[in-house]
Design an enzyme around this catalytic site. Sequence first.
Site, mmCIF file in Angstrom:
data_model
loop_
_atom_site.group_PDB
_atom_site.id
_atom_site.type_symbol
_atom_site.label_atom_id
_atom_site.label_comp_id
_atom_site.label_asym_id
_atom_site.label_seq_id
_atom_site.Cartn_x
_atom_site.Cartn_y
_atom_site.Cartn_z
ATOM 1 N N GLY A 74 0.845 -1.195 0.000
ATOM 2 C CA GLY A 74 0.000 0.000 0.000
ATOM 3 C C GLY A 74 0.880 1.244 0.000
ATOM 4 C CG ASN A 154 -4.390 4.391 9.219
ATOM 5 O OD1 ASN A 154 -4.682 5.384 8.543
ATOM 6 N ND2 ASN A 154 -3.329 4.347 9.992
ATOM 7 C CD GLN A 182 -6.688 -0.098 7.720
ATOM 8 O OE1 GLN A 182 -7.475 -0.989 8.061
ATOM 9 N NE2 GLN A 182 -5.415 -0.132 8.075
ATOM 10 C CB SER A 202 -2.133 -3.101 1.413
ATOM 11 O OG SER A 202 -1.135 -3.851 2.035
ATOM 12 C CB ALA A 203 -2.025 -8.629 -0.427
ATOM 13 C CB THR A 240 11.428 -9.976 -11.105
ATOM 14 O OG1 THR A 240 12.554 -9.707 -11.935
ATOM 15 C CG2 THR A 240 10.960 -11.403 -11.293
ATOM 16 C CB CYS A 328 1.448 2.661 10.286
ATOM 17 S SG CYS A 328 0.342 1.534 9.490
#
Length: 389
Positions: A74, A154, A182, A202-203, A240, A328
């Site tokens: 993210g 968040n 979020q 974001s995963a 990559t 964070c």
Amino acid sequence: MEAINHIYLDYAATTPVDPEVVGVMTPYFSSNFGNASSLHSFGKEAKEAVERARMQVASLTHSPASEIIFTSSGTESNNTAVKGTALAMRRRGNHIITSAIEHSSVFEPILFMKELGFDATFIDVDHFGMVDPEDIRKAVTPKTILISVMHANNEFGTIQPIFEIGTIAREHDICCHVDMVQTFGHLPIDMSRLPVDLASFSAHKLYGPKGVGGLYARTGTKIHPIILGGHQENGRRASTHNVPGIVGFGKAAEIASLRMHEETASLKKFRDRLIEGLYKDMRPVQFNGHPAKRLPGNVHISVPGVPGDLMLSGLAQNGIACSAGSACSAGNTGSSRVLNALGISGDLAGNSLRFSLGRHTRPEDIDRVIDVLPAIVKELRDKKQGAAK
Ligand code: PLP
């Protein structure tokens, strides 16, 4: 010895990877290990997996797969949105509008662009942490090139009026970016209807792996790549591909789309049960953020006179993990920029806790917090009173 946390209520910091996600990722480490840019069969297999994942992520946002760029996080998506738009649009203007409560991964790139000569307006929020779209409209100048406002905060969970903000951006032909880290996978998002050009995901916030993110970029949006040195992602982001991570992100998005409705309903119930319980037994306590327009799993409190780190360690001793403010900015237990913007003063900001509930939260976890926290707070208050005598 430090107590082990058994109850995890910090899902906004990160989520455990779903075992089904781990299952689909695993072959892409050692068996199907190809580089998605290689032209042989190993590469083709990897590329197919990346493109499948792109479709899964796109489907959760109702957008064409070609509008999804895979990134490392993210944070990278937000950096790319801010710096990439500023660089691409610099001949048209140099003004960025944002809110005072953005995540550091939006806030700091904007400060960086300011150092390079860009100009920025930080819009204040009301006492619920809500941006007034009219304030955005008033801040627009002929030089404005980007409006960036997060979907949900968040820390205290308030959901912003992004449709209205995007509409203003459209009226003035300004690029609109929304940090959806979020909300992606937690709230319905329909890019075919939202007047938004860029959005960050974001995963690891939706039971996917860490170190994988997504940037939605509407077709035609001008954005300068930030990571250079390769042709991947159609020249929009070199390096990559993290094939296992991307595959996991896709699966996590697919699972989220199936479970979102049911999960939201139960999270809201748990959240409201926690709020009621703490209100009943722990007054004075202040609940932060918007009472209704808030993330389903977020409860953010300030307890006047009671330090957040002491409450946190009291909870940890009882096996409960949550966060003081935002993970964070952990280590920064002092007053938070974001809470200050909400009107929570330095001291009170340090008296804050964030509970974020998630897929594995059970009713008994909530009851345990309601049981334990008021007792911890009472003890800390009694100690303080005793010391003052
Ligand atoms: N934006 C918001 C609103 C967040 O909450 C976070 C992380 O907590 C990020 C961006 C950064 O995402 P990542 O951890 O994938 O870098």
